[in-house]
Design a protein around this motif. Sequence first.
Motif, PDB file in Angstrom:
ATOM      1  N   ALA A 183       0.834  -1.207   0.000  1.00 34.39           N
ATOM      2  CA  ALA A 183       0.000   0.000   0.000  1.00 34.39           C
ATOM      3  C   ALA A 183       0.867   1.255   0.000  1.00 34.39           C
ATOM      4  N   LEU A 184       1.936   1.243   0.770  1.00 38.89           N
ATOM      5  CA  LEU A 184       2.812   2.412   0.811  1.00 38.89           C
ATOM      6  C   LEU A 184       3.549   2.600  -0.507  1.00 38.89           C
ATOM      7  N   THR A 185       3.939   1.504  -1.151  1.00 34.28           N
ATOM      8  CA  THR A 185       4.578   1.586  -2.462  1.00 34.28           C
ATOM      9  C   THR A 185       3.620   2.214  -3.470  1.00 34.28           C
ATOM     10  N   ASP A 186       2.334   1.909  -3.325  1.00 35.74           N
ATOM     11  CA  ASP A 186       1.304   2.481  -4.189  1.00 35.74           C
ATOM     12  C   ASP A 186       0.886   3.880  -3.742  1.00 35.74           C
ATOM     13  N   LEU A 187       1.574   4.406  -2.727  1.00 35.61           N
ATOM     14  CA  LEU A 187       1.277   5.734  -2.162  1.00 35.61           C
ATOM     15  C   LEU A 187      -0.156   5.825  -1.652  1.00 35.61           C
ATOM     16  N   ASN A 188      -0.633   4.747  -1.071  1.00 29.43           N
ATOM     17  CA  ASN A 188      -1.997   4.686  -0.571  1.00 29.43           C
ATOM     18  C   ASN A 188      -1.968   4.489   0.943  1.00 29.43           C
ATOM     19  N   GLU A 189      -1.758   5.582   1.661  1.00 27.67           N
ATOM     20  CA  GLU A 189      -1.671   5.513   3.122  1.00 27.67           C
ATOM     21  C   GLU A 189      -2.994   5.061   3.733  1.00 27.67           C
ATOM     22  N   ASP A 190      -4.130   5.438   3.140  1.00 30.13           N
ATOM     23  CA  ASP A 190      -5.427   5.008   3.660  1.00 30.13           C
ATOM     24  C   ASP A 190      -5.545   3.488   3.642  1.00 30.13           C
ATOM     25  N   HIS A 191      -5.110   2.870   2.553  1.00 28.92           N
ATOM     26  CA  HIS A 191      -5.176   1.411   2.465  1.00 28.92           C
ATOM     27  C   HIS A 191      -4.208   0.779   3.467  1.00 28.92           C
ATOM     28  N   ALA A 192      -3.043   1.362   3.642  1.00 34.83           N
ATOM     29  CA  ALA A 192      -2.087   0.851   4.627  1.00 34.83           C
ATOM     30  C   ALA A 192      -2.687   0.909   6.025  1.00 34.83           C
ATOM     31  N   LEU A 193      -3.377   1.995   6.342  1.00 31.43           N
ATOM     32  CA  LEU A 193      -4.053   2.117   7.635  1.00 31.43           C
ATOM     33  C   LEU A 193      -5.113   1.029   7.783  1.00 31.43           C
ATOM     34  N   ARG A 194      -5.864   0.777   6.725  1.00 25.04           N
ATOM     35  CA  ARG A 194      -6.879  -0.286   6.770  1.00 25.04           C
ATOM     36  C   ARG A 194      -6.238  -1.652   6.981  1.00 25.04           C
ATOM     37  N   MET A 195      -5.053  -1.867   6.431  1.00 26.75           N
ATOM     38  CA  MET A 195      -4.361  -3.143   6.621  1.00 26.75           C
ATOM     39  C   MET A 195      -3.945  -3.332   8.086  1.00 26.75           C
ATOM     40  N   VAL A 196      -3.544  -2.252   8.737  1.00 26.94           N
ATOM     41  CA  VAL A 196      -3.223  -2.329  10.169  1.00 26.94           C
ATOM     42  C   VAL A 196      -4.469  -2.744  10.951  1.00 26.94           C
ATOM     43  N   LEU A 197      -5.586  -2.089  10.671  1.00 26.08           N
ATOM     44  CA  LEU A 197      -6.814  -2.400  11.398  1.00 26.08           C
ATOM     45  C   LEU A 197      -7.335  -3.799  11.065  1.00 26.08           C
ATOM     46  N   GLN A 198      -7.175  -4.220   9.808  1.00 31.68           N
ATOM     47  CA  GLN A 198      -7.579  -5.573   9.419  1.00 31.68           C
ATOM     48  C   GLN A 198      -6.735  -6.612  10.158  1.00 31.68           C
ATOM     49  N   SER A 199      -5.471  -6.334  10.329  1.00 30.17           N
ATOM     50  CA  SER A 199      -4.593  -7.237  11.071  1.00 30.17           C
ATOM     51  C   SER A 199      -5.082  -7.391  12.501  1.00 30.17           C
ATOM     52  N   ARG A 200      -5.396  -6.285  13.120  1.00 33.84           N
ATOM     53  CA  ARG A 200      -5.921  -6.321  14.490  1.00 33.84           C
ATOM     54  C   ARG A 200      -7.219  -7.106  14.554  1.00 33.84           C
ATOM     55  N   ASP A 201      -8.101  -6.859  13.587  1.00 36.42           N
ATOM     56  CA  ASP A 201      -9.384  -7.551  13.578  1.00 36.42           C
ATOM     57  C   ASP A 201      -9.218  -9.055  13.368  1.00 36.42           C
ATOM     58  N   ASP A 202      -8.279  -9.432  12.500  1.00 40.82           N
ATOM     59  CA  ASP A 202      -8.003 -10.856  12.290  1.00 40.82           C
ATOM     60  C   ASP A 202      -7.494 -11.495  13.580  1.00 40.82           C
ATOM     61  N   LEU A 203      -6.630 -10.800  14.294  1.00 36.43           N
ATOM     62  CA  LEU A 203      -6.116 -11.316  15.551  1.00 36.43           C
ATOM     63  C   LEU A 203      -7.252 -11.477  16.564  1.00 36.43           C
ATOM     64  N   ARG A 204      -8.130 -10.507  16.631  1.00 35.98           N
ATOM     65  CA  ARG A 204      -9.275 -10.592  17.549  1.00 35.98           C
ATOM     66  C   ARG A 204     -10.189 -11.762  17.203  1.00 35.98           C
ATOM     67  N   ALA A 205     -10.390 -11.980  15.923  1.00 38.10           N
ATOM     68  CA  ALA A 205     -11.320 -13.012  15.472  1.00 38.10           C
ATOM     69  C   ALA A 205     -10.751 -14.419  15.636  1.00 38.10           C
ATOM     70  N   ASN A 206      -9.450 -14.532  15.721  1.00 43.32           N
ATOM     71  CA  ASN A 206      -8.822 -15.852  15.802  1.00 43.32           C
ATOM     72  C   ASN A 206      -7.802 -15.880  16.934  1.00 43.32           C
TER      73      ASN A 206
END
Length: 119
Positions: free
Chosen positions: A13-36
Amino acid sequence: MTPDRATAAINVALTDLNEDHALRMVLQSRDDLRANPDARAAWCHRSAEAHGLNLDALLRAVIGREFGDDPPTWTIADPLPDDWMPADPFRTDDQVRNQTPKWLARCRIYIAERVLQTA
């Protein structure tokens, strides 16, 4: 998701200059950890860092927070050298600062609590 897969997704995401998507990936990681909860062991070690200091610090902070009193050592880090506040089109800078959880503000990261909620 594992720490290295999360880091790789953030880096793409950062290579694509998409900080919003990178932020979503951080939150998705947290959510995946919570779910499993069985995946907690996989989150204890990480071999790569995100290319962006700010996003790496955010990943460290949110994952460390999920582990509570016994966070993985890779999540423990000093606060950022400068304040970081991702763009928030719905709030002023003062509103973001006032709505940032204290645990995140200690890292010098300012994101409104509502932005961190995904469910």
